[in-house]
Motif scaffolding. Structure first.
Motif, PDB file in Angstrom:
ATOM      1  N   CYS A   1      15.859  56.028  17.661  1.00 55.74           N
ATOM      2  CA  CYS A   1      14.559  56.430  17.107  1.00 55.74           C
ATOM      3  C   CYS A   1      14.743  57.457  15.986  1.00 55.74           C
ATOM      4  O   CYS A   1      15.493  58.416  16.137  1.00 55.74           O
ATOM      5  CB  CYS A   1      13.693  57.027  18.215  1.00 55.74           C
ATOM      6  SG  CYS A   1      12.139  57.698  17.622  1.00 55.74           S
TER       7      CYS A   1
ATOM      8  N   CYS B   1       0.142  52.245  19.282  1.00 50.59           N
ATOM      9  CA  CYS B   1       0.064  52.270  20.744  1.00 50.59           C
ATOM     10  C   CYS B   1      -1.418  52.187  21.154  1.00 50.59           C
ATOM     11  O   CYS B   1      -2.189  53.098  20.848  1.00 50.59           O
ATOM     12  CB  CYS B   1       0.689  53.560  21.268  1.00 50.59           C
ATOM     13  SG  CYS B   1       0.426  53.788  23.033  1.00 50.59           S
TER      14      CYS B   1
ATOM     15  N   CYS C   1       3.867  46.866  22.739  1.00 47.52           N
ATOM     16  CA  CYS C   1       3.673  46.825  21.280  1.00 47.52           C
ATOM     17  C   CYS C   1       4.699  47.734  20.607  1.00 47.52           C
ATOM     18  O   CYS C   1       5.161  47.460  19.497  1.00 47.52           O
ATOM     19  CB  CYS C   1       2.276  47.310  20.897  1.00 47.52           C
ATOM     20  SG  CYS C   1       0.964  46.209  21.412  1.00 47.52           S
ATOM     21  N   CYS C   2       5.065  48.849  21.265  1.00 44.80           N
ATOM     22  CA  CYS C   2       6.034  49.784  20.673  1.00 44.80           C
ATOM     23  C   CYS C   2       7.379  49.089  20.466  1.00 44.80           C
ATOM     24  O   CYS C   2       8.015  49.215  19.419  1.00 44.80           O
ATOM     25  CB  CYS C   2       6.194  51.034  21.538  1.00 44.80           C
ATOM     26  SG  CYS C   2       6.382  50.693  23.288  1.00 44.80           S
ATOM     27  N   GLN C   3       7.783  48.300  21.455  1.00 44.93           N
ATOM     28  CA  GLN C   3       9.056  47.587  21.322  1.00 44.93           C
ATOM     29  C   GLN C   3       8.948  46.509  20.247  1.00 44.93           C
ATOM     30  O   GLN C   3       9.842  46.321  19.435  1.00 44.93           O
ATOM     31  CB  GLN C   3       9.436  46.950  22.667  1.00 44.93           C
ATOM     32  CG  GLN C   3      10.818  46.321  22.643  1.00 44.93           C
ATOM     33  CD  GLN C   3      10.825  44.875  23.122  1.00 44.93           C
ATOM     34  OE1 GLN C   3       9.775  44.265  23.318  1.00 44.93           O
ATOM     35  NE2 GLN C   3      11.996  44.342  23.302  1.00 44.93           N
TER      36      GLN C   3
ATOM     37  N   CYS D   1       5.269  53.261  16.094  1.00 45.06           N
ATOM     38  CA  CYS D   1       4.835  52.982  17.476  1.00 45.06           C
ATOM     39  C   CYS D   1       3.636  53.874  17.832  1.00 45.06           C
ATOM     40  O   CYS D   1       2.698  53.423  18.501  1.00 45.06           O
ATOM     41  CB  CYS D   1       5.987  53.195  18.450  1.00 45.06           C
ATOM     42  SG  CYS D   1       6.679  54.843  18.395  1.00 45.06           S
TER      43      CYS D   1
ATOM     44  N   CYS E   1       8.736  48.330  16.588  1.00 47.41           N
ATOM     45  CA  CYS E   1       9.704  49.342  16.128  1.00 47.41           C
ATOM     46  C   CYS E   1      10.704  48.703  15.158  1.00 47.41           C
ATOM     47  O   CYS E   1      11.441  47.794  15.530  1.00 47.41           O
ATOM     48  CB  CYS E   1      10.463  49.937  17.317  1.00 47.41           C
ATOM     49  SG  CYS E   1      11.792  51.032  16.755  1.00 47.41           S
TER      50      CYS E   1
END
Ligand code: SF4
Ligand code: SF4
Length: 395
Positions: free
Chosen positions: A339, A349, A373-375, A345, A378
């Motif tokens: 990160c 989120c 959704c973050c995965q 993200c 990213c």
């Protein structure tokens, strides 16, 4: 090798993205589905790609530009206007679209006049009386501007729904951040999959051509590994296609426990349902007809460890107990040292439980709805999905 698996499902072996091979196979698909009888000169033909976030074609995230080139060529040969469109995750504006088109390898072809790129970011509301998770949905205007719609998904795995294909690709007709709102309103994967079917019914593509020449396995839809399936799959029935691929990915009837096939099949019995499928297919779907040359392409395919507790828990437990069990059993997003704190993200989120501190994302898991959704969004592949020990033991 090429064959019909059902009256409406046509599979072609396609070893690579070579220009001549693709042109030949797309021509064949257009002929089989009698597209020339359905498109008139001057028609605006929407090519609904999987753009996701815009990544180099070698990463197998977006529909390959060579496929789009071949499809656009066929459309043009009928005197019609091919227009490429999608709404990627995040803000739906000209700047974001321009970047995503360029990263995905579409800009150069568009500049050569092979097709147009959509920059209309307006939206409209469309009604679905038989909708199961709503009766009116906000959709991108590019959809209603089209005279003919070709859905062009990529075959990929997916951390929430196991697989993203014909149905899930159509979630991209929902404008940018509205997608996050829908995720927030439908935190249970069963509800979310029914919502996907509502949207798919509204989008109603005339033809779907799936790019499975090189798809994705593992941590899809954006951080997995490219996998050569060497296939193109064409259909007028997106639900049938997704059931087939779901079966192929699992290799047995356990696919019926995955959320998307379960949602599709549960609609068969719904009075406002989408299709006239017979119930017997729940048990027998494709069992006999799938040829070895097709199943071999999916041998030992790497699948994400999706939340198979969700269907069980969402159905059986009251909310307060569900929240407690979620902590112990359900997969959760882990933000790794890759990160860089870009904040993408955080912006996307749905329940806004991500914060960035000292260039590192972290999530307040109490409010996390496990939408991943973050995965998915990213760009640095910094989000992993981890299943707690108890979840691994019991599911
Ligand atoms: S996890 Fe990914 S998207 Fe989120 S801040 Fe870090 S690098 Fe950006
Ligand atoms: S932290 Fe990730 S998985 Fe959890 S709600 Fe936010 S985007 Fe979804």
């Amino acid at each position: 090798m090429q064959q019909y698996l059902t009256d409406n499902l046509y599979i072609l072996e396609t070893e690579n993205y070579g220009e001549q091979l693709l042109a030949k196979n797309i021509k064949k698909i257009f002929a089989e589905f009698k597209v020339s009888e359905k498109i008139s000169a001057g028609d605006r033909v929407l090519m609904k790609v999987n753009l996701l976030m815009g990544k180099d074609p070698s990463r197998a995230v977006s529909t390959h530009p060579a496929v789009i080139r071949a499809v656009a060529g066929e459309i043009k040969s009928l005197g019609a206007r091919p227009v490429l469109a999608d709404s990627p995750g995040g803000p739906f504006n000209r700047t974001a679209l321009k970047l995503a088109y360029s990263k995905s390898g579409y800009t150069a072809d568009a500049e050569q006049g092979l097709y147009e790129l959509n920059y209309n970011t307006e939206s409209f509301y469309d009604k679905l009386e038989a909708g199961q998770r709503g009766k009116s949905f906000e959709l991108c205007s590019y959809l209603k501007d089209a005279d003919f719609i070709i859905n062009l998904p990529k075959l990929k795995t997916h951390g929430l729904t196991l697989y993203t294909g014909a149905v899930k690709n159509l979630f991209g007709v929902v404008p940018g951040t509205v997608k996050a709102e829908y995720h927030f309103k439908m935190p249970k994967v069963r509800d979310f999959c029914q919502l996907l079917l509502d949207i798919a019914e509204l989008a109603a593509p005339d033809l779907t051509i799936m790019d499975a020449v090189t798809g994705m396995e593992g941590d899809g839809p954006s951080s997995g590994s490219p996998r050569d399936f060497e296939l193109m799959l064409a259909t007028g029935d997106i639900f049938e296609l997704d059931l087939l691929v779901s079966w192929l990915l699992r290799g047995d009837l356990s696919y019926l426990k995955d959320p998307l096939p379960e949602a599709i099949i549960s609609r068969f019995n719904h009075p406002g349902g989408l299709s006239a499928y017979e119930q017997y297919r729940k048990e027998n779907f494709f069992k006999e007809e799938i040829p070895d040359w097709l199943t071999e392409r999916f041998k030992e395919v790497s699948l994400p460890d999706i939340d198979r507790t969700a269907n069980l828990l969402d159905k059986k437990l009251p909310d307060f107990l569900n929240r407690f069990v979620t902590r112990l059993l359900r997969p959760r997003p882990i933000f790794t040292l890759k990160c860089i704190g870009c904040g993408i993200c955080e912006e996307n989120c749905p329940p806004q439980v991500i914060t960035i501190e000292q260039r590192q994302a972290r999530a307040e898991l109490k409010g996390c709805i496990r939408c991943f959704c973050c995965q998915e969004l990213c760009p640095h592949e910094a989000v992993e999905i981890e299943k707690p020990l108890l979840g691994r033991l019991f599911f």
